[in-house]
Design a protein around this motif. Structure first.
Motif, short mmCIF file in Angstrom:
data_model
loop_
_atom_site.label_atom_id
_atom_site.label_comp_id
_atom_site.label_asym_id
_atom_site.label_seq_id
_atom_site.Cartn_x
_atom_site.Cartn_y
_atom_site.Cartn_z
N THR A 85 28.55 37.04 46.71
CA THR A 85 28.35 38.08 47.87
C THR A 85 28.84 39.00 48.05
O THR A 85 28.50 39.89 49.10
N GLU A 86 29.94 39.28 47.38
CA GLU A 86 31.04 40.58 47.58
C GLU A 86 30.91 41.58 46.48
O GLU A 86 30.62 41.73 45.69
N HIS A 130 37.19 44.75 49.98
CA HIS A 130 35.91 43.81 49.73
C HIS A 130 34.93 43.29 50.64
O HIS A 130 35.49 43.23 51.74
N TYR A 131 33.43 43.14 50.68
CA TYR A 131 32.83 43.39 52.19
C TYR A 131 32.07 42.44 51.41
O TYR A 131 30.88 42.51 50.28
N ASP A 132 30.92 41.34 52.13
CA ASP A 132 29.80 41.37 51.71
C ASP A 132 28.67 42.01 52.94
O ASP A 132 28.75 42.65 52.87
N THR A 181 38.77 35.39 43.46
CA THR A 181 37.79 35.26 44.78
C THR A 181 38.54 33.54 45.36
O THR A 181 38.27 33.35 46.74
#
Length: 503
Positions: free
Chosen positions: A88-89, A101-103, A358
């Motif tokens: 998801t990221e 880093h972002y969803d 992660t």
């Protein structure tokens, strides 16, 4: 300002990247000053290119397309790059620089407007410098849930005032439905921009398609401007969609050589594999097959192993161990090469691992095949580089200079004195090499030395190196030359006689 054509698709992997590269080479050969562009890309296959006075990252396809166009690749060609590192990221790269880093939710809520601004500014700079821009869309242009934030397709068509060439892949089946349905789902202003459709990856007699083409043109009013045959020009793949699914073995490369004159280079299919384009020069060599191996494999069944880069070294290392692939490597007697993340895995340990992973791992034990350790840092090394070569181990005999690029967050140091065949911080033993140099095998001296070692260790006779292999850029141009030349003339000023004329 430049004339702009957006090559959009009915889906991912329909041939957009190849069409853009081919058009760039076709136009450049005709004397047109052309540049590629992709506003937003999602890929872990990246290249280090010029970014102002420094270096930055862009997707590999835009690097390839720039080479086809005969221009220097810069970050303006791909101002927004998303590099997935989990389910998801993604890491967000703006104008070549990693910013975090972002969803998906965080990206669209907090950074999409910034990304749009970066894309518009980059396009405007390119359009002021070149006569024609051939832009590449992403995925499908008909994702109606994303039309209000589709940077690579919808927004690019609008801010670039672009004509659209819609590409559909017949190998998937249902190409007429895909083209028709895509046109029906487009916003009205985009629908009006579609100047032509293109069918790719066709096998057989094109005349069999004529009734369908006539009806599609009658229903939509949009001409089908070409049917391209199924042919791989040999351009590097943009993303892992082109690779076999995890858990399946797939072999690519030469099939025209007997077993006594052929070898297999095994590549573990890492969950977050990146920059696997490093393998392309190997699979194009005579007598060489590149096999992508599932981690849960009963045996390596290969003559050499190359561990590629990864967007998530730690998690992929843990996955490799969980599958028992590490035991195969420990017992393997052939040459092993690790590039970037693969190099980090080959060492004894990785520390400060939470910076990259992660999962919250601080220290992870490596494969222990090289006397090195890696510590992750928050700052990212991105650069093109030239290194000295004094080959040993898997590249014994290679000398001179080698060029390539580095994209990594870890810093690797030797724990005991060991050979450094490339002065990029590499390490080698008799059978194992680790290096940060992406593009390693694009260097002829290194590629030839490595393959000499592989064939010798396998006790096989190496076939002669092929001479005068066709350029993949020329092959791509030949492929798209089947596009209606009158249509190209109308859209981009490229007439049938190959001379340049104003649009």
């Amino acid at each position: 300002m430049a004339e702009t054509l957006l090559v959009a698709g009915t889906a991912s992997h329909v041939g957009k990247s190849t069409v853009v590269a081919g058009l760039c080479r076709l136009l450049a050969d005709a004397g047109v000053d052309v540049a590629p562009f992709k506003a937003q890309n999602m890929s872990n296959n990246a290249r280090a290119v010029v970014s102002g006075d420094d270096w930055g990252e862009i997707g590999v396809s835009q690097y390839v397309q720039a080479r086809a166009a005969g221009i220097t690749p810069t970050t303006d060609l791909n101002p927004v790059l998303l590099k997935p590192r989990g389910d998801t990221e993604s890491q967000l790269v703006l104008d070549g620089e990693a910013v975090g880093h972002y969803d998906a939710g965080s990206y669209y809520e907090r950074h999409w407007e910034e990304a749009l601004e970066a894309a518009v500014d980059a396009y405007n700079r390119l359009a002021a410098e070149h006569e024609v821009i051939v832009a590449e869309g992403a995925g499908s242009i008909a994702e109606i849930n994303l039309h209000d934030r589709d940077l690579a397709n919808v927004e690019t068509a609008r801010f670039a005032d672009a004509s659209v060439l819609l590409v559909g892949d017949i190998e998937r089946g249902g190409v007429f439905a895909s083209l028709y349905g895509t046109l029906e789902l487009l916003p009205e202003d985009l629908r009006d921009r579609v100047a032509g459709t293109l069918i790719t990856k066709f096998r057989g007699d094109p005349t069999l398609l004529e009734p369908g083409i006539e009806e599609l043109e009658s229903l939509t009013g949009v001409p089908v401007v070409g049917v391209l045959p199924y042919k791989d020009p040999g351009l590097p793949a943009e993303d892992s969609v082109s690779l076999p699914p995890e858990g399946q073995r797939a072999v690519r490369g030469e099939d025209d050589y007997p077993p006594a004159q052929s070898v297999t280079v095994g590549v573990p299919r890492l969950p977050h594999i990146s920059n696997f384009t490093d393998m392309e020069p190997l699979r194009n060599a005579p007598g060489v097959r590149v096999a992508y191996l599932p981690l849960y494999t009963p045996s390596l069944d290969a003559d050499a192993v190359v561990i590629p880069g990864t967007k998530n070294t730690v998690d992929d290392l843990l996955a490799l161990k969980a599958a028992g692939f590490d035991e195969h490597l420990t017992a393997f007697e052939g040459p092993i090469v690790g590039i970037c993340g693969g190099y980090q895995m080959l060492g004894r340990e990785i520390t400060n691992a939470a910076v990259e992973s992660t999962a919250a791992h601080d220290r992870v034990e490596g494969l222990g095949l090289l006397p090195v350790k890696t510590r992750f840092q928050s700052d990212k090394a991105v650069r093109q580089t030239t290194v000295s070569v004094e080959g040993t181990g898997p590249i014994a005999g290679a000398t001179g200079r080698a060029t390539g690029y580095e994209i990594h967050m870890g810093r690797t140091t030797q724990l005991t004195d060991a050979a450094e065949p490339l002065d990029d911080g590499s390490t080698a033993t008799e059978s194992v090499l680790g290096t940060y140099l992406h593009g390693l095998f694009e260097n002829r001296a290194i590629r030839e030395a490595f393959l000499d070692v592989v064939f010798e260790r396998a006790n096989k006779e190496r076939p002669a190196t092929a001479e005068n292999r066709e350029s993949p850029y020329d092959a791509a141009a030949a492929l798209v030359s089947d596009i209606d030349s009158d249509w190209l003339a109308a859209e981009l000023g490229y007439p049938a006689d190959g001379t340049v004329s104003p649009t």
